[in-house]
Design a protein around this motif. Sequence first.
Motif, short mmCIF file in Angstrom:
data_model
loop_
_atom_site.label_atom_id
_atom_site.label_comp_id
_atom_site.label_asym_id
_atom_site.label_seq_id
_atom_site.Cartn_x
_atom_site.Cartn_y
_atom_site.Cartn_z
N ASN A 11 -21.12 33.78 53.25
CA ASN A 11 -19.98 34.93 53.34
C ASN A 11 -18.61 34.52 53.26
N LYS A 23 -15.99 33.65 51.05
CA LYS A 23 -15.61 33.69 49.66
C LYS A 23 -14.33 32.84 49.27
N SER A 69 -12.99 30.38 46.00
CA SER A 69 -13.11 29.65 44.36
C SER A 69 -13.51 28.28 44.63
#
Length: 406
Positions: free
Chosen positions: A71, A73, A75
């Motif tokens: 969970n 998040k 890049s």
Amino acid sequence: MKKKLSTTTPLSLAFLLPVFGFSANAIEKSKQTIILVHSAFTGSWAMNTVANELRKNGFHVVLPDLPAHGNFKMSPKDVRFDNYVNVVLQELDKQKGKVILLGHSFAGTIISEVAEKRTDKVQTLVYLAGALLPNGISFLDKIKNSNSLLLNNLQIDNENGNASIKEGMINSVYAQEIPEAEFTGIEEKMVSEPIEPLSHKINVSKENFGKIPKYYIQTLRDNAIPQKLQREMYTETQVKQVFTITSGHAPNLTHPLKVVEIIKTIDSIENHKISKKKEERIKKEIIEKTDQWQKGFNLDAKNKKAKYSFRDYAPNAILQSMPVEFGTVEGKDTIAKYWQTVLDTGAADMKYLDRKIIVVDENTALLSSPWSMNKIKGQITLEKWVKKGNKWFLVEDNFEALEFLK
């Protein structure tokens, strides 16, 4: 006549405890905190079953998601190794007292650097098929010559800053015991791994990281970090005890109860001390028992018949021998046949060379030792002896053949 109110009622106890400087919670056994750090490509979800079982056994469990996993998040291209370390540090700093840190696979590098930075907060380090690296070495450095199925099927995407396992090979790399149909649900949760952390050269020192007790859980059928490489790591960096699971790379998914059993044993070693007098008595008993086993095996070798070599095993004992091709056998009767096969090769003159014994509690002790026979030398990574009544039984026997003699 009126019944006299007992001074031991819960109500009176609640009033009396603060008077003597205690709170109501003080009479409850404090929980040991453990932080479980998941492997590359997964998330905290991969540790859920282990976590739930540990909670049932009284542990306080913390399950962080690493950046770009689960969970959390982010890049992959933006993730650096320090991001991983900082997530675990933040969780560590929230806890009271010292904490057990467990790192699965690549996460071994993370818990090592966390321990380097927070030596005063880390009680114990546990490496679950983990990357236990010396200073200045990266994860990719370490596995490059290991014939790792993970490395052989790793696909690098420099443009997006991530790495993935070749399609169709994830099951084989990660948990080959799980049937493909069942593994589909697991694979759907897996993610690509940020590249930069895999190449990070670890920064640890003898003064900090070096003084924290370390335990290693090796996995015999591991395709990602082969057992041979695991042995290299836990002998290169000293560990207090090696445990063994006959599994692929993810025993947290395939053998969670065994992982929990080992963690409970480690917790007992570090937190539930017995008196020095009892410890010395138990060590003496184990020395005497293993002297008897050694004598019995050598008598069997002389008579070419397994009679004494299996007698001390518990009915449901497990024997895990390495290299993995030597096999894992369970049950006293099957172990008897195993030793008969060994005797049929002409093996004889068994010797424990330097026995080290860790007393877990009054009824459990762990032995490790180099060993030799007339044709072979090796290492006993663990003999687990359990006392029932007045007798010690061997419930787990893990050993490795390292050198074959001419």
